[in-house]
Write a protein that holds these residues in place. Structure first.
Motif, PDB file in Angstrom:
ATOM      1  N   ARG A 687       0.825  -1.211   0.000  1.00  0.00           N
ATOM      2  CA  ARG A 687       0.000   0.000   0.000  1.00  0.00           C
ATOM      3  C   ARG A 687       0.860   1.263   0.000  1.00  0.00           C
ATOM      4  NH1 ARG A 687      -3.463  -3.142   3.354  1.00  0.00           N
ATOM      5  NH2 ARG A 687      -2.356  -2.409   5.218  1.00  0.00           N
ATOM      6  N   ARG A 688       1.934   1.248   0.783  1.00  0.00           N
ATOM      7  CA  ARG A 688       2.815   2.418   0.849  1.00  0.00           C
ATOM      8  C   ARG A 688       3.535   2.658  -0.485  1.00  0.00           C
ATOM      9  NH1 ARG A 688       3.126   0.953   6.287  1.00  0.00           N
ATOM     10  NH2 ARG A 688       4.637  -0.714   5.896  1.00  0.00           N
ATOM     11  N   GLY A 689       3.723   1.606  -1.270  1.00  0.00           N
ATOM     12  CA  GLY A 689       4.412   1.763  -2.555  1.00  0.00           C
ATOM     13  C   GLY A 689       3.505   2.184  -3.685  1.00  0.00           C
ATOM     14  N   ALA A 690       2.193   2.284  -3.437  1.00  0.00           N
ATOM     15  CA  ALA A 690       1.260   2.686  -4.490  1.00  0.00           C
ATOM     16  C   ALA A 690       1.562   4.101  -4.955  1.00  0.00           C
ATOM     17  CB  ALA A 690      -0.175   2.590  -3.966  1.00  0.00           C
ATOM     18  N   GLY A 691       1.685   4.299  -6.262  1.00  0.00           N
ATOM     19  CA  GLY A 691       1.956   5.609  -6.837  1.00  0.00           C
ATOM     20  C   GLY A 691       3.418   5.907  -7.001  1.00  0.00           C
ATOM     21  N   SER A 692       4.288   5.171  -6.305  1.00  0.00           N
ATOM     22  CA  SER A 692       5.735   5.360  -6.478  1.00  0.00           C
ATOM     23  C   SER A 692       6.345   4.114  -7.112  1.00  0.00           C
ATOM     24  CB  SER A 692       6.396   5.674  -5.135  1.00  0.00           C
ATOM     25  OG  SER A 692       6.148   4.638  -4.200  1.00  0.00           O
ATOM     26  N   GLN A 693       6.245   3.003  -6.417  1.00  0.00           N
ATOM     27  CA  GLN A 693       6.796   1.757  -6.960  1.00  0.00           C
ATOM     28  C   GLN A 693       5.769   1.005  -7.795  1.00  0.00           C
ATOM     29  OE1 GLN A 693       8.589  -0.812  -4.030  1.00  0.00           O
ATOM     30  NE2 GLN A 693       9.064  -2.420  -5.486  1.00  0.00           N
TER      31      GLN A 693
END
Length: 730
Positions: A687-693
């Motif tokens: 979830r934290r990587g959504a939009g970046s990774q």
């Protein structure tokens, strides 16, 4: 001396062959060679001799069309002159031939002779020589005339014996019906023969096979309703022989097989059924099918009936060898026959297939009162359940003791798992009654993952089924993955000519060379088998990710379906997930197998595996679209990934899905220097990587999918543990 020599040779041929036609043909050949003639025709008629008219001919060089010479010969016989010149007068022959026509009387025999040659090349004493030779032939025929009936009887008996030996050698009923028309055609010397057999279940007559010059006009397996009125159905129902030697125009409408037939015979064969089988004997010429054919069929009719009876007994024995008596399903032997045929086909075309073995849990606890205290009634209910739930192309077999085998052609692992889960769920609901709640233990084995031979595949399914039973039943299990990896290592090491699998840059060149050598057959199972084995072998070498490829493939396809990808994209995703780490073959072993965290330099080497994987797959035409997905599965949504720094929707959708699944599985996998992360931690990182990774949409749907699977915990042991029936489809 010439006459004596020709007569002696004719006598020798006649006593050797007992054929008057062969004798006259041999005589014309010898006579034409001595008399310098190129074309000869001879017609023999005997009055009150018991000898049928015989025609014979010989040509020094076979003509393209003999009909013009035949037409001249027929016209001369109709005019019936004593002698006539042919070629120089009004009677012309083709190819500038010239000669003579002679009608000669010798005792009770009349000979019509036509001899011709190239202009002025014949002998001047041809007539005298011919007359003397034919008188010798007439004397030979008079000597042997009393023996002709006995000779014909011996010949017919010999033909009958040969026919019966060949008929009795037809061991199967299907073969008997297929081969009998050709045998009868030779035996009866007619143009066409067809065999109709009665089908009790449909009450129709089926023309199973036919033979003859007009056979190509008859459609194969033509059927006829027994209720229609034709000569065929009349013969089948009444059992009476029907012979027509000269069909009128109106009668020919009763012959459904061919309106050109001029003489027909419908002959019944009693097989003990409500209607008889029928043999049709037919000819396009009048009076060619006669009562003599009826007599010859009467001679062999008891043997035909016995042969049919024997073939039915043999078919029954064969059926009991391959079919279970209680369920009418294939037994274990019948299933192995079907499995062997599917295995050979799949090796030839490169398909996968699945074997499922199912066993009823605790059959001794089943109360049979709801089924009339009949184990067979309960067994038939289970058979009906499986037949309804399985796809149409499946082969279901029963091996005894409430154990079933199922063959699923063209089925991959994931749809097989879904089917097994559905069987477990539906069995509990469909088969339950007031006294019982039957459940099953299922084992799944897939070609080529679980084995390349019949024994390996059945053993794999049986081991997986035993695992399900040890888990308490009501489950479906896969074969243990460590055995899969061992098999893959053996297959790929043998393919590369290595004792054990090695990795490193130099191995990539060897793999590419192997692929190049097979460029012309890159669609064959050899290449597919090599690539699959390489993927499994890499998975086996890198023990940090023991079941990485299988579990990644299952999760990736499940997520792809949630994203409503079409079937073609799902198939690309499944294959790419299986092959995405194939480039690790080019990573040196000291880095690939390092038991600790990689250094910055080692991390750079490891990152090259995506490009190496694409390089390996790209030369194979059927996998070029997979190479693109594999090459970009480590790209990042913000453009900071590798190897090309693609961003956003520049990255193929399959690569974006694979990136999420690959990262998730890497976090929950155990390493020697750390334990696998928890499911909650891994999902939080995604979830934290959504939009970046990661692609935000892919991340959202992945978390939604995994939320439905929270009760499963970590997915790492999935391939080695049973698939519970309450588990959502993978």
């Amino acid at each position: 001396p010439r006459v004596a020599h020709l007569a002696q040779r004719a006598r020798h041929v006649y006593l050797k062959t007992l054929s008057l036609r062969d004798t006259l043909t041999a005589f014309l050949r010898d006579f034409g060679s001595r008399a310098g003639l190129d074309v000869l025709r001879l017609f023999l008629v005997g009055e009150n001799t018991g000898i049928k008219p015989v025609f014979a001919g010989w040509d020094r060089v076979a003509p393209e069309d003999p009909e013009p010479v035949h037409e001249v010969f027929r016209r001369l016989m109709q005019d019936d002159p004593q002698a006539a010149v042919v070629g120089d007068g009004p009677i012309r022959l083709p190819d500038e031939l010239s000669g003579c026509f002679l009608r000669l009387e010798a005792g009770r025999y009349r000979f019509y002779f036509l001899g011709a040659a190239a202009a002025r090349s014949g002998r001047s004493d041809t007539g005298l020589l011919l007359h003397a030779c034919l008188r010798q032939l007439a004397m030979l025929l008079d000597e042997t005339a009393p023996l002709l009936p006995r000779i014909e009887g011996v010949l017919q008996q010999k033909e009958t014996t040969q026919l019966l030996l060949r008929v009795m050698a037809l061991g199967e009923l299907e073969q008997f019906r297929r081969d009998l028309p050709a045998l009868l055609q030779d035996f009866l010397h007619v143009e066409s023969v067809a065999y109709y057999f009665y089908q009790p279940d449909t009450q129709r007559l089926c023309r199973h096979a036919f033979a003859g010059s007009f056979g190509e006009m008859l459609p194969d397996r033509e059927t006829c309703n027994l209720d229609t009125y034709t000569w065929l159905t009349r013969c089948a129902k009444s059992g009476h022989t029907l012979l027509k030697t000269d069909l009128s125009a109106g009668e020919r409408t009763q012959v459904t097989d061919n309106g050109l037939f001029a003489s027909v015979l419908y002959y019944p064969v009693d097989t003990g059924e409500a209607a008889r089988d029928v043999i049709l004997v037919a000819d396009t010429r009048r009076d060619r099918v006669t009562f003599q054919h009826v007599q010859r069929l009467n001679q062999i009719q008891p043997f035909l009936t016995q042969a049919i009876h024997n073939n039915r007994l043999y078919s029954g024995i064969q059926r009991h060898l391959y079919v279970d008596f209680d369920t009418n399903l294939p037994n274990r032997r019948g299933f192995e026959e079907a499995l062997q045929a599917c295995l050979e086909r799949s090796k030839r075309v490169g398909d996968s297939f699945t074997v499922i073995m199912a066993s009823l849990d605790r059959p001794d606890r089943i109360n049979l009162r709801p089924h009339g205290d009949s184990p067979r009634a309960f067994l038939l209910k289970i058979c009906a359940f499986f037949q309804k739930q399985l796809p149409p192309q499946a082969t279901l077999a029963y091996s005894g003791e409430f154990k079933f085998l199922c063959l699923l052609p063209r089925y991959e692992m994931e749809p097989s798992l879904e089917l097994a889960r559905r069987l477990c769920l539906q069995a509990r609901e469909t088969l339950r009654d007031a006294e019982n709640r039957p459940t099953f233990s299922l084992g799944i084995s897939c070609f080529p993952i679980n084995g390349m031979s019949l024994d390996d595949l059945i053993l794999s399914a049986e081991q997986a089924m035993t695992m399900s039973r040890f888990q308490g039943g009501d489950t479906a299990s896969l074969m243990g993955s460590q055995l899969i990896k061992k098999l893959a290592l053996n297959v790929f090491s043998q393919f590369m000519g290595q004792g054990t699998l090695r990795t490193g840059p130099e191995v990539v060149d060897g793999v590419l060379q192997k692929i190049t050598d097979r460029r012309e057959v890159d669609e064959s199972l050899t290449t597919v088998e090599m690539i699959n084995s390489l993927a499994e072998a890499i998975d086996a070498k890198d023990h940090y990710t023991s079941n990485h490829t299988l579990e990644t493939s299952i999760l990736a396809v499940a997520l792809g379906r949630l994203m409503v990808l079409d079937d073609e994209s799902l198939e690309r995703l499944r294959i790419a997930a299986k092959l995405h780490d194939i480039g690790k073959i080019g990573v040196p072993e000291h880095i690939l197998l390092k038991q600790g965290k990689l250094t910055a330099d080692e991390e750079q080497v490891m990152r090259r595996h995506a490009e190496i994987g694409a390089r390996i797959l790209r030369p194979i035409s059927s996998l070029r679209h997979i190479a693109v997905i594999v090459e970009h599965h480590h790209e990042r949504w913000d453009g900071s990934g590798y190897p090309h720094g693609l961003r956003g929707e520049e990255i193929p959708i399959e690569s974006r899905i694979l990136a999420v699944i690959d990262a998730y599985h890497a976090m929950i996998s155990h390493r020697t220097y750390r334990e696998g992360q928890t499911l909650e931690f891994a999902l939080g990182e995604i979830r934290r990587g959504a939009g970046s990774q990661f692609d935000p949409r892919v991340t959202e749907l992945f978390n939604q999918m995994m939320a439905e699977r929270r009760e499963l915990g970590a997915m790492a042991p999935f391939a080695d543990w049973p698939l519970r029936p309450d588990q959502p489809p993978m």
